[in-house]
Design a protein around this motif. Structure first.
Motif, mmCIF file in Angstrom:
data_model
loop_
_atom_site.group_PDB
_atom_site.id
_atom_site.type_symbol
_atom_site.label_atom_id
_atom_site.label_comp_id
_atom_site.label_asym_id
_atom_site.label_seq_id
_atom_site.Cartn_x
_atom_site.Cartn_y
_atom_site.Cartn_z
ATOM 1 N N UNK A 101 0.841 -1.175 0.000
ATOM 2 C CA UNK A 101 0.000 0.000 0.000
ATOM 3 C C UNK A 101 0.890 1.243 0.000
ATOM 4 N N UNK A 102 0.545 2.212 -0.818
ATOM 5 C CA UNK A 102 1.270 3.474 -0.826
ATOM 6 C C UNK A 102 0.880 4.286 0.391
ATOM 7 N N UNK A 103 1.865 4.948 0.967
ATOM 8 C CA UNK A 103 1.599 5.799 2.123
ATOM 9 C C UNK A 103 1.804 7.247 1.725
ATOM 10 N N UNK A 104 1.096 8.121 2.434
ATOM 11 C CA UNK A 104 1.162 9.552 2.175
ATOM 12 C C UNK A 104 1.576 10.265 3.456
ATOM 13 N N UNK A 105 2.170 11.436 3.289
ATOM 14 C CA UNK A 105 2.605 12.195 4.455
ATOM 15 C C UNK A 105 1.401 12.745 5.207
ATOM 16 N N UNK A 106 1.384 12.522 6.503
ATOM 17 C CA UNK A 106 0.323 13.050 7.356
ATOM 18 C C UNK A 106 0.775 14.298 8.092
ATOM 19 N N UNK A 107 1.988 14.254 8.651
ATOM 20 C CA UNK A 107 2.420 15.346 9.516
ATOM 21 C C UNK A 107 3.923 15.357 9.695
ATOM 22 N N UNK A 108 4.414 16.501 10.162
ATOM 23 C CA UNK A 108 5.785 16.620 10.614
ATOM 24 C C UNK A 108 5.722 16.767 12.131
ATOM 25 N N UNK A 109 6.508 15.985 12.825
ATOM 26 C CA UNK A 109 6.464 15.956 14.286
ATOM 27 C C UNK A 109 7.070 17.236 14.854
ATOM 28 N N UNK A 110 6.278 17.905 15.717
ATOM 29 C CA UNK A 110 6.726 19.130 16.381
ATOM 30 C C UNK A 110 7.187 18.879 17.807
ATOM 31 N N UNK A 111 6.676 17.801 18.413
ATOM 32 C CA UNK A 111 7.044 17.472 19.784
ATOM 33 C C UNK A 111 6.620 16.040 20.065
ATOM 34 N N UNK A 112 7.206 15.437 21.075
ATOM 35 C CA UNK A 112 6.816 14.104 21.522
ATOM 36 C C UNK A 112 6.781 14.105 23.047
ATOM 37 N N UNK A 113 5.905 13.287 23.618
ATOM 38 C CA UNK A 113 5.911 13.111 25.065
ATOM 39 C C UNK A 113 5.389 11.729 25.390
ATOM 40 N N UNK A 114 5.900 11.171 26.473
ATOM 41 C CA UNK A 114 5.575 9.802 26.857
ATOM 42 C C UNK A 114 4.503 9.796 27.931
ATOM 43 N N UNK A 115 3.431 9.061 27.676
ATOM 44 C CA UNK A 115 2.396 8.797 28.683
ATOM 45 C C UNK A 115 2.371 7.286 28.831
ATOM 46 N N UNK A 116 2.788 6.793 29.979
ATOM 47 C CA UNK A 116 2.975 5.353 30.164
ATOM 48 C C UNK A 116 1.761 4.534 29.757
#
Length: 110
Positions: free
Chosen positions: A1-16
């Motif tokens: 399946x071809x994939x398309x760009x959804x987003x560019x990551x601006x931040x990440x955070x961990x929620x257990x």
């Protein structure tokens, strides 16, 4: 399946209890109906590496006290990844998904 760009990551955070959450989040569709989506996404890092990860697009409730905050900000669609370390998904990475997921998540912004 071809994939398309959804987003560019601006931040990440961990929620257990959820996993690694990627920002930005997305607004609920205008009709307010949402069904969670599970999908393997591809992440391309700024240095050219590719990482595949199990992802969940789900609605979260954020308890924001400010009455001027919109409903969309209180009930965003979050993208979370399981089993991925924060270091593997640096800010600036791009997330690729199936066209149907992009349409469901990004709506008119697809």
């Amino acid at each position: 399946m071809n994939k398309v760009e959804l987003m560019q990551i601006e931040d990440t955070f961990l929620i257990k209890s959820i996993g690694l959450v990627l920002a930005p989040s997305f607004d609920l569709p205008p009709e307010g109906k949402w069904v969670n989506i599970s999908e393997v996404v591809t992440i391309k890092t700024p240095d050219g590496n590719e990482v595949c990860a199990d992802a969940l697009f789900s609605v979260a409730h954020l308890n924001i006290k400010d009455p001027s905050v919109s409903v969309n900000q209180r009930w965003p669609i979050l993208l979370s990844l399981r089993g991925i370390k924060q270091e593997a998904v640096p800010v600036g990475s791009k997330v690729y998904v199936s066209p149907s997921t992009k349409k469901a998540v990004a709506g008119g912004n697809a």
